[in-house]
Design an enzyme around this catalytic site. Structure first.
Site, PDB file in Angstrom:
ATOM      1  N   ARG A   6      -1.747  33.792  19.835  1.00  0.00           N
ATOM      2  CA  ARG A   6      -1.197  34.013  18.491  1.00  0.00           C
ATOM      3  C   ARG A   6      -0.684  35.444  18.412  1.00  0.00           C
ATOM      4  NH1 ARG A   6      -3.382  33.013  12.417  1.00  0.00           N
ATOM      5  NH2 ARG A   6      -2.810  30.922  13.073  1.00  0.00           N
ATOM      6  N   HIS A  28       4.851  27.509  14.439  1.00  0.00           N
ATOM      7  CA  HIS A  28       3.409  27.250  14.309  1.00  0.00           C
ATOM      8  C   HIS A  28       3.164  25.765  14.621  1.00  0.00           C
ATOM      9  CE1 HIS A  28      -0.636  27.901  13.375  1.00  0.00           C
ATOM     10  NE2 HIS A  28      -0.594  28.165  12.080  1.00  0.00           N
ATOM     11  N   GLN A  77      -0.096  23.811  13.666  1.00  0.00           N
ATOM     12  CA  GLN A  77      -0.202  23.590  12.215  1.00  0.00           C
ATOM     13  C   GLN A  77       0.559  22.328  11.814  1.00  0.00           C
ATOM     14  OE1 GLN A  77      -1.846  25.552   9.693  1.00  0.00           O
ATOM     15  NE2 GLN A  77      -1.430  23.651   8.596  1.00  0.00           N
ATOM     16  N   ASP A 105       3.698  27.779   1.461  1.00  0.00           N
ATOM     17  CA  ASP A 105       3.018  28.723   2.351  1.00  0.00           C
ATOM     18  C   ASP A 105       3.090  30.080   1.654  1.00  0.00           C
ATOM     19  OD1 ASP A 105       1.927  30.096   4.518  1.00  0.00           O
ATOM     20  OD2 ASP A 105       3.700  29.928   5.784  1.00  0.00           O
ATOM     21  N   CYS A 114      -0.771  25.376   4.333  1.00  0.00           N
ATOM     22  CA  CYS A 114      -1.417  25.622   5.633  1.00  0.00           C
ATOM     23  C   CYS A 114      -2.648  26.516   5.504  1.00  0.00           C
ATOM     24  CB  CYS A 114      -0.419  26.236   6.601  1.00  0.00           C
ATOM     25  SG  CYS A 114       0.351  27.732   5.977  1.00  0.00           S
ATOM     26  N   ARG A 133      -6.816  20.675  11.617  1.00  0.00           N
ATOM     27  CA  ARG A 133      -6.460  21.662  12.638  1.00  0.00           C
ATOM     28  C   ARG A 133      -7.348  21.464  13.868  1.00  0.00           C
ATOM     29  NH1 ARG A 133      -4.100  26.208  11.517  1.00  0.00           N
ATOM     30  NH2 ARG A 133      -3.418  25.900  13.653  1.00  0.00           N
TER      31      ARG A 133
HETATM   32  N1   CP Z   1      -3.208  27.934   8.898  1.00  0.00           N
HETATM   33  C1   CP Z   1      -3.605  28.841   9.804  1.00  0.00           C
HETATM   34  O1   CP Z   1      -3.007  29.019  10.879  1.00  0.00           O
HETATM   35  O2   CP Z   1      -4.723  29.524   9.439  1.00  0.00           O
HETATM   36  P1   CP Z   1      -5.346  30.772  10.165  1.00  0.00           P
HETATM   37  O3   CP Z   1      -4.357  31.913  10.020  1.00  0.00           O
HETATM   38  O4   CP Z   1      -6.636  31.030   9.464  1.00  0.00           O
HETATM   39  O5   CP Z   1      -5.535  30.453  11.613  1.00  0.00           O
HETATM   40  N1  NVA Z   2       3.532  31.980   7.488  1.00  0.00           N
HETATM   41  C1  NVA Z   2       2.161  32.417   7.576  1.00  0.00           C
HETATM   42  C2  NVA Z   2       1.308  31.340   8.140  1.00  0.00           C
HETATM   43  C3  NVA Z   2      -0.156  31.664   8.242  1.00  0.00           C
HETATM   44  C4  NVA Z   2      -0.959  30.540   8.814  1.00  0.00           C
HETATM   45  C5  NVA Z   2       2.062  33.672   8.405  1.00  0.00           C
HETATM   46  O1  NVA Z   2       2.715  33.733   9.447  1.00  0.00           O
HETATM   47  O2  NVA Z   2       1.353  34.597   8.005  1.00  0.00           O
END
Ligand code: CP
Ligand code: NVA
Length: 331
Positions: free
Chosen positions: A112, A139, A142, A235, A279, A318
């Site tokens: 990530r 993502h 997700q 989101d 999400c 998830r």
């Molecule tokens: N939705 C999601 O990716 O959550 P986190 O940032 O907590 O992993």
């Molecule tokens: N769009 C958001 C998603 C978090 C799960 C971000 O990238 O922060």
């Protein structure tokens, strides 16, 4: 690449959702549903027995990190969390060198972070499957959980109207455009002009949708967009790494807040034919540091807490979908 007993390409990475073929996407959802049933039935699996996976995180995470960790343990494997600040990657050591080292020690790597090019470089050099746990662009894990959640609720995907409301060009909506297109949904990306999706991506998603009998479009009017919607999805207005844009985004996205009036505007609530998805994490009340003074952002508390809000089903999914992704690559 050879095929494993579950019919997936052994050793395959997942860097973006359409790394899966149309057929593999549906089989991945089936596998996740099966793994979920097994877990609910108290059966511990061994698909990842003696498998070790590395989780490299450059950005924060609650769900994704924990889903990888628990999924590995559930199937007899082990996950090692590596905060980017605790290892040498990108500072004393190149991405390529770290990839080659971790590839010798681990059977798979989740990443990530910011740049999509980092996860691609890891996949190029590691010699083991690499899974995108979120980048600025995509993502994919997700979207798999989101599709599973929608399918569980409605019993199908094709033909449903899926409306995303908010920042129309972030990692989550980019991936949802592909996921909804591949599964034949009627997808609307509802956003201000300034936050519209990349035209090339839109065009590509529209091509996928056409093949699957669905559609992808952009609309700048939330009231119009949500009419007849089965799924209203939002989101955060400010993704990780964009914190400096908070004031600007609040101003731009205020008319795109998902509130009760907007949900009622679907015309589907009374018939039980509309759900709210997010999400997470979500700014829905004033109980977080970020919202204490300024109030909720992308969704109001009454929507977030309503019976038609399925955000915690999504969060649980998830786990099951990430487990399916690792099992598909490694079993
Ligand atoms: N939705 C999601 O990716 O959550 P986190 O940032 O907590 O992993
Ligand atoms: N769009 C958001 C998603 C978090 C799960 C971000 O990238 O922060």
């Amino acid at each position: 690449m050879d095929t494993n007993a579950l019919g997936f390409r052994r050793g395959k990475s997942l860097l973006k959702l359409d790394d899966l073929s149309h057929d593999e996407l549906f089989r991945m959802l089936r596998l996740a549903a099966e793994l979920k049933l097994r877990k609910r039935g108290g059966v511990r699996g061994d698909y990842l027995s003696r498998r070790n996976v590395a989780l490299i995180f450059e950005k924060s995470s609650t769900r994704t990190r924990c889903a990888f960790t628990v999924a590995a343990a559930d199937e007899g494997g082990m996950a090692e969390y590596l905060d980017i600040h605790d290892i040498h990657i990108g500072r004393k050591e190149t991405i390529a060198d770290t990839a080659r080292v971790l590839g010798r020690l681990f059977d798979g790597i989740a990443f990530r972070g910011f740049k999509q090019s980092t996860v691609e470089e890891l996949a190029r050099c590691a010699g083991v499957p690499v899974w995108n746990a979120l980048t600025d662009d995509w993502h994919p894990t997700q979207a798999l959980a989101d599709l599973l959640t929608v399918e569980e609720h409605f019993g199908r995907l094709a033909g449903l109207k899926f409306v995303y409301v908010g920042d129309g060009r972030n990692n989550v909506v980019n991936t949802l455009m592909i996921g909804c297109a591949m599964t034949g949904m009627e997808m609307v990306d509802c956003c201000p002009l300034e936050l519209a999706p990349d035209p090339e991506l839109l065009h590509y998603a529209q091509g996928l949708a056409q093949k699957a009998g669905g559609s992808v479009s952009v609309c700048h009017d939330p009231v119009k967009a949500v009419k007849g919607a089965n799924i209203v999805y939002t989101d955060v207005w400010v993704s990780m790494g964009e914190e400096a844009k908070t004031a600007e985004r609040r101003a731009l996205l205020k008319p795109y807040q998902v509130n009760m009036a907007l949900m009622r505007g679907t015309g589907q609530l009374d018939r039980g034919q509309a759900v709210f998805l997010h999400c997470l994490p979500a700014f829905h009340n004033t109980d977080t540091v970020a919202t204490r003074e300024s109030g909720p952002m992308e969704v109001t508390d009454d929507v977030f807490e309503a019976s038609f809000s399925k955000v915690f089903d999504q969060a649980e999914n998830r786990l099951h979908t990430i487990k399916a992704v690792m099992v598909a690559s490694l079993a």
